[in-house]
Design an enzyme around this catalytic site. Sequence first.
Site, PDB file in Angstrom:
ATOM      1  N   TRP A   1      95.276   1.594 -40.164  1.00  0.00           N
ATOM      2  CA  TRP A   1      96.459   2.351 -39.781  1.00  0.00           C
ATOM      3  C   TRP A   1      97.400   1.493 -38.955  1.00  0.00           C
ATOM      4  O   TRP A   1      97.018   0.983 -37.906  1.00  0.00           O
ATOM      5  CB  TRP A   1      96.047   3.592 -38.986  1.00  0.00           C
ATOM      6  CG  TRP A   1      95.144   4.500 -39.765  1.00  0.00           C
ATOM      7  CD1 TRP A   1      93.783   4.530 -39.727  1.00  0.00           C
ATOM      8  CD2 TRP A   1      95.546   5.499 -40.705  1.00  0.00           C
ATOM      9  NE1 TRP A   1      93.296   5.484 -40.584  1.00  0.00           N
ATOM     10  CE2 TRP A   1      94.355   6.098 -41.204  1.00  0.00           C
ATOM     11  CE3 TRP A   1      96.775   5.949 -41.169  1.00  0.00           C
ATOM     12  CZ2 TRP A   1      94.379   7.122 -42.136  1.00  0.00           C
ATOM     13  CZ3 TRP A   1      96.799   6.971 -42.101  1.00  0.00           C
ATOM     14  CH2 TRP A   1      95.619   7.544 -42.575  1.00  0.00           C
TER      15      TRP A   1
ATOM     16  N   ASN B   1      98.016  27.656 -35.593  1.00  0.00           N
ATOM     17  CA  ASN B   1      97.383  26.933 -36.695  1.00  0.00           C
ATOM     18  C   ASN B   1      98.385  26.213 -37.592  1.00  0.00           C
ATOM     19  O   ASN B   1      98.154  25.083 -38.015  1.00  0.00           O
ATOM     20  CB  ASN B   1      96.534  27.882 -37.539  1.00  0.00           C
ATOM     21  CG  ASN B   1      95.712  27.137 -38.574  1.00  0.00           C
ATOM     22  OD1 ASN B   1      94.915  26.276 -38.225  1.00  0.00           O
ATOM     23  ND2 ASN B   1      95.919  27.437 -39.842  1.00  0.00           N
TER      24      ASN B   1
ATOM     25  N   TRP C   1      93.901   9.188 -37.803  1.00  0.00           N
ATOM     26  CA  TRP C   1      93.678  10.616 -37.538  1.00  0.00           C
ATOM     27  C   TRP C   1      92.655  10.848 -36.433  1.00  0.00           C
ATOM     28  O   TRP C   1      92.708  11.872 -35.725  1.00  0.00           O
ATOM     29  CB  TRP C   1      93.233  11.332 -38.811  1.00  0.00           C
ATOM     30  CG  TRP C   1      91.943  10.841 -39.403  1.00  0.00           C
ATOM     31  CD1 TRP C   1      91.786   9.850 -40.328  1.00  0.00           C
ATOM     32  CD2 TRP C   1      90.621  11.316 -39.112  1.00  0.00           C
ATOM     33  NE1 TRP C   1      90.458   9.675 -40.630  1.00  0.00           N
ATOM     34  CE2 TRP C   1      89.723  10.565 -39.903  1.00  0.00           C
ATOM     35  CE3 TRP C   1      90.125  12.302 -38.263  1.00  0.00           C
ATOM     36  CZ2 TRP C   1      88.345  10.761 -39.864  1.00  0.00           C
ATOM     37  CZ3 TRP C   1      88.740  12.499 -38.224  1.00  0.00           C
ATOM     38  CH2 TRP C   1      87.869  11.734 -39.016  1.00  0.00           C
TER      39      TRP C   1
ATOM     40  N   TRP D   1      91.477  18.277 -38.975  1.00  0.00           N
ATOM     41  CA  TRP D   1      92.130  16.962 -38.963  1.00  0.00           C
ATOM     42  C   TRP D   1      91.881  16.209 -40.264  1.00  0.00           C
ATOM     43  O   TRP D   1      92.782  15.552 -40.807  1.00  0.00           O
ATOM     44  CB  TRP D   1      91.648  16.149 -37.756  1.00  0.00           C
ATOM     45  CG  TRP D   1      92.514  16.399 -36.565  1.00  0.00           C
ATOM     46  CD1 TRP D   1      92.310  17.301 -35.565  1.00  0.00           C
ATOM     47  CD2 TRP D   1      93.771  15.780 -36.288  1.00  0.00           C
ATOM     48  NE1 TRP D   1      93.356  17.276 -34.681  1.00  0.00           N
ATOM     49  CE2 TRP D   1      94.258  16.351 -35.090  1.00  0.00           C
ATOM     50  CE3 TRP D   1      94.517  14.794 -36.922  1.00  0.00           C
ATOM     51  CZ2 TRP D   1      95.488  15.971 -34.519  1.00  0.00           C
ATOM     52  CZ3 TRP D   1      95.733  14.407 -36.357  1.00  0.00           C
ATOM     53  CH2 TRP D   1      96.204  14.992 -35.176  1.00  0.00           C
TER      54      TRP D   1
ATOM     55  N   GLU E   1      90.000  33.181 -43.176  1.00  0.00           N
ATOM     56  CA  GLU E   1      89.993  32.221 -42.068  1.00  0.00           C
ATOM     57  C   GLU E   1      88.641  32.203 -41.369  1.00  0.00           C
ATOM     58  O   GLU E   1      88.161  31.142 -40.946  1.00  0.00           O
ATOM     59  CB  GLU E   1      91.103  32.573 -41.071  1.00  0.00           C
ATOM     60  CG  GLU E   1      92.512  32.445 -41.641  1.00  0.00           C
ATOM     61  CD  GLU E   1      92.800  31.058 -42.177  1.00  0.00           C
ATOM     62  OE1 GLU E   1      92.564  30.070 -41.450  1.00  0.00           O
ATOM     63  OE2 GLU E   1      93.242  30.945 -43.341  1.00  0.00           O
TER      64      GLU E   1
ATOM     65  N   TRP F   1      86.428  30.145 -43.556  1.00  0.00           N
ATOM     66  CA  TRP F   1      86.687  28.710 -43.343  1.00  0.00           C
ATOM     67  C   TRP F   1      85.846  28.198 -42.178  1.00  0.00           C
ATOM     68  O   TRP F   1      85.306  27.088 -42.222  1.00  0.00           O
ATOM     69  CB  TRP F   1      88.163  28.473 -43.035  1.00  0.00           C
ATOM     70  CG  TRP F   1      89.032  28.143 -44.208  1.00  0.00           C
ATOM     71  CD1 TRP F   1      89.946  28.954 -44.803  1.00  0.00           C
ATOM     72  CD2 TRP F   1      89.082  26.900 -44.930  1.00  0.00           C
ATOM     73  NE1 TRP F   1      90.554  28.289 -45.849  1.00  0.00           N
ATOM     74  CE2 TRP F   1      90.050  27.030 -45.949  1.00  0.00           C
ATOM     75  CE3 TRP F   1      88.398  25.688 -44.815  1.00  0.00           C
ATOM     76  CZ2 TRP F   1      90.356  26.004 -46.837  1.00  0.00           C
ATOM     77  CZ3 TRP F   1      88.703  24.655 -45.695  1.00  0.00           C
ATOM     78  CH2 TRP F   1      89.665  24.821 -46.696  1.00  0.00           C
TER      79      TRP F   1
END
Length: 483
Positions: free
Chosen positions: A305, A340, A358, A381, A274, A277
């Site tokens: 959208w 998370n 988004w 996202w 993590e 990341w």
Amino acid sequence: MAVYQRALCWVRRDLRLRDHTALTAATRQAREVIVVFVFDTNILRKLEDKDDRRVNFIHHSLKEMQARLVKKGADLLVCHGDPVLDIPRLAQELKVDAVFTNRDYDPYARKRDRIVEQKLKIWDVTFHSYMDQVVFEYPDIATRQGEPFKVFTPYKNAWLGALRPEHVAEEKPNLKRLAPVKVFKEWIEPWDLGSLGFKENELWVQPGEEGARAAWRKFQKYIHRYHKDRDFPALKHGTSGLSVHLRFGTISIRELVRNAMGRKNEGARTWLSELIWRDFYQTILDRYSYVVRGAFRPEYDSIRWPGKESHFKKWCAGETGYPLIDAAMRHFARTGWMHNRLRMVVASFLVKDLLVDWRKGEAWFARNLIDFELASNNGGWQWCASTGCDAQPWFRIFNPVTQSKNFDPEGRFIRENVPELAAFSNTHIHWPHDAPDSEKERTGCRLGKDYPDPIVDHALQREKALKLFQDVAQAALTPAEES
């Protein structure tokens, strides 16, 4: 041997005195070092909430840093304005020879630092910047072709392969080199929250270095279980709680990596992933800054959208009729933090159930997250929306009820945050709409009144989402492929 007589150490998202790269370099190279922070009005004036938790966290963390500096006979020099003007001005007025700071990869920060460096040159003041908030930056980790990685797993493998003890060695400032307060006392001004235009807000986490150290000590007792516990939001010890401390640098990433690397268990290895990341997303932001405006994969910017504004507002308020979604969003509103696993679930729901862009969800998180970090928020996202690098495949769509059953099996998190559903059984709390009439009557919860009916049908919305992405995938086919 000191090179400079006097220097500024400009702190931004590194609000600590321990294991601090720029402060270490400054106290090695200058006889006197003044620590300065600028409440950047370019950022503050864009904040919509005057009780913004991040401003509160920064303010309290700085107060703690100031107290430690005062004990050393120094102080913290705080300004409220535009750093492009204030840092060169202070450098001139305080007759400093150099400015030391740690790098930030946000596009605004990069541009700001370039301008500051150029202005300092006019006064023959040297600008030094250092890597501190990540372990590696591009091109330290790159493909064989010298390009940034766009897929996480090979990036992680390269990151681990490159790591050496010196990359995470502690940076130890010499606090005896701090300039005495008399040197800059006349430049010190009040910096209470009111004078900054903000007000107090109760924080869900303890700020400052002491808060970071307390959270870190607590998590070390459970890190060996991280791979098992991290997906269950009802578990208070399942995650580290350090995201906000990493965001504002009240703890060093090097210290966390040193500790994780020294543990030979699966929990520590998973947690280290993590942290990697985080480096990965910082690299993406640094090298592909256009992700701030749109999709990493630009073809997905063509999606129109069809989601409703009313649905977006109900999502924000935790009134969707999907218990886990509503529990997550209500907890978020109350604390400014989200687990998370829940970040992924609510993001998937907004994009692939409600069919809302988004970027609206990203902006809502950016406004409200106490641990908001542009790189990680944008990366997360785009992963959920299937528009980013190494993103979740667009045809994989979370079922919010299944996620609830899997990761809050006893409904503990739902009961804590959606109390009107507390009396439902473990079987039906995940989807009370299908509970037998006898159970609905027993709970005293009137569905549709005390708790909302579902605003969409997941199965139907899933098919609509698949069609949206299928159309983009089809349009992306080249004529050769179509033939």
